[in-house]
Write a protein that holds these residues in place. Structure first.
Motif, PDB file in Angstrom:
ATOM      1  N   UNK A  16     119.585  50.750  28.115  1.00  0.00           N
ATOM      2  CA  UNK A  16     120.728  51.632  28.422  1.00  0.00           C
ATOM      3  C   UNK A  16     120.330  52.710  29.418  1.00  0.00           C
ATOM      4  N   UNK A  17     119.110  53.221  29.313  1.00  0.00           N
ATOM      5  CA  UNK A  17     118.637  54.234  30.257  1.00  0.00           C
ATOM      6  C   UNK A  17     118.532  53.645  31.659  1.00  0.00           C
ATOM      7  N   UNK A  18     117.997  52.435  31.757  1.00  0.00           N
ATOM      8  CA  UNK A  18     117.866  51.779  33.055  1.00  0.00           C
ATOM      9  C   UNK A  18     119.244  51.457  33.630  1.00  0.00           C
ATOM     10  N   UNK A  19     120.128  50.954  32.795  1.00  0.00           N
ATOM     11  CA  UNK A  19     121.490  50.627  33.251  1.00  0.00           C
ATOM     12  C   UNK A  19     122.221  51.881  33.715  1.00  0.00           C
ATOM     13  N   UNK A  20     121.992  52.999  33.057  1.00  0.00           N
ATOM     14  CA  UNK A  20     122.610  54.261  33.462  1.00  0.00           C
ATOM     15  C   UNK A  20     122.180  54.642  34.872  1.00  0.00           C
ATOM     16  N   UNK A  21     120.901  54.509  35.162  1.00  0.00           N
ATOM     17  CA  UNK A  21     120.401  54.842  36.486  1.00  0.00           C
ATOM     18  C   UNK A  21     120.974  53.902  37.545  1.00  0.00           C
ATOM     19  N   UNK A  22     121.023  52.616  37.253  1.00  0.00           N
ATOM     20  CA  UNK A  22     121.553  51.642  38.211  1.00  0.00           C
ATOM     21  C   UNK A  22     123.034  51.897  38.479  1.00  0.00           C
ATOM     22  N   UNK A  23     123.817  52.130  37.441  1.00  0.00           N
ATOM     23  CA  UNK A  23     125.240  52.393  37.627  1.00  0.00           C
ATOM     24  C   UNK A  23     125.480  53.695  38.388  1.00  0.00           C
ATOM     25  N   UNK A  24     124.646  54.694  38.138  1.00  0.00           N
ATOM     26  CA  UNK A  24     124.767  55.946  38.869  1.00  0.00           C
ATOM     27  C   UNK A  24     124.512  55.760  40.352  1.00  0.00           C
ATOM     28  N   UNK A  56     134.285  54.988  40.032  1.00  0.00           N
ATOM     29  CA  UNK A  56     134.287  56.096  39.071  1.00  0.00           C
ATOM     30  C   UNK A  56     134.064  55.583  37.656  1.00  0.00           C
ATOM     31  N   UNK A  57     134.553  54.381  37.374  1.00  0.00           N
ATOM     32  CA  UNK A  57     134.291  53.821  36.051  1.00  0.00           C
ATOM     33  C   UNK A  57     132.805  53.516  35.881  1.00  0.00           C
ATOM     34  N   UNK A  58     132.125  53.145  36.978  1.00  0.00           N
ATOM     35  CA  UNK A  58     130.670  52.980  36.914  1.00  0.00           C
ATOM     36  C   UNK A  58     130.007  54.309  36.568  1.00  0.00           C
ATOM     37  N   UNK A  59     130.504  55.396  37.137  1.00  0.00           N
ATOM     38  CA  UNK A  59     129.934  56.719  36.854  1.00  0.00           C
ATOM     39  C   UNK A  59     130.115  57.091  35.391  1.00  0.00           C
ATOM     40  N   UNK A  60     131.307  56.889  34.889  1.00  0.00           N
ATOM     41  CA  UNK A  60     131.585  57.245  33.496  1.00  0.00           C
ATOM     42  C   UNK A  60     130.756  56.382  32.541  1.00  0.00           C
ATOM     43  N   UNK A  61     130.664  55.100  32.852  1.00  0.00           N
ATOM     44  CA  UNK A  61     129.840  54.211  32.032  1.00  0.00           C
ATOM     45  C   UNK A  61     128.366  54.606  32.129  1.00  0.00           C
ATOM     46  N   UNK A  62     127.926  55.039  33.318  1.00  0.00           N
ATOM     47  CA  UNK A  62     126.547  55.504  33.481  1.00  0.00           C
ATOM     48  C   UNK A  62     126.249  56.732  32.644  1.00  0.00           C
ATOM     49  N   UNK A  85     125.164  59.989  37.840  1.00  0.00           N
ATOM     50  CA  UNK A  85     126.523  59.612  37.444  1.00  0.00           C
ATOM     51  C   UNK A  85     127.475  60.798  37.503  1.00  0.00           C
ATOM     52  N   UNK A  86     126.995  61.986  37.167  1.00  0.00           N
ATOM     53  CA  UNK A  86     127.831  63.186  37.289  1.00  0.00           C
ATOM     54  C   UNK A  86     128.161  63.443  38.754  1.00  0.00           C
ATOM     55  N   UNK A  87     127.187  63.237  39.636  1.00  0.00           N
ATOM     56  CA  UNK A  87     127.457  63.357  41.072  1.00  0.00           C
ATOM     57  C   UNK A  87     128.508  62.326  41.480  1.00  0.00           C
TER      58      UNK A  87
END
Length: 107
Positions: A16-24, A56-62, A85-87
């Motif tokens: 999940x941490x890695x996916x968060x970075x990729x989506x961001x 933006x949905x990628x950001x929120x999911x990130x 993702x906040x950016x």
């Protein structure tokens, strides 16, 4: 909780941490393109509201995955994913504002 299930939970949090970075990172591509151009060309290429909403949905999911990934050994990746993702969310708000301005003909 057994040792095997604890390892699986930690592995899920790492993913999940890695996916968060990729989506961001994916979600800020239009922002990078916009600010690296000299005019609104990059904005006009991404002015489709469908693309903006998708990113933006990628950001929120990130953000969500980054929060869930904070409990792993990849905590730094999760923090980076949340930050980027906040950016991306802020960029979405900027693009939404620009899309509104362009659609009413102010520019």
């Amino acid at each position: 909780m057994t040792n095997q299930s604890r390892q699986q939970t930690n592995s899920d949090a790492k993913n999940k941490a890695i996916a968060s970075l990729v989506l961001g990172v994916i979600s800020i591509i239009p922002i990078i393109l916009f600010f690296s151009s000299k005019s609104f060309t990059a904005f006009r290429a991404f002015h489709s509201i469908k693309i903006i909403i998708l990113l933006s949905s990628f950001s929120i999911l990130g953000i969500i995955l980054g929060i869930k990934g904070l409990n792993s050994s990849k905590k730094n990746l999760a923090i980076g994913g949340i930050t980027i993702s906040i950016v991306g969310v802020l960029g979405f708000l900027f693009f939404l504002y620009m899309w509104f301005i362009v659609s009413i003909g102010a520019i």
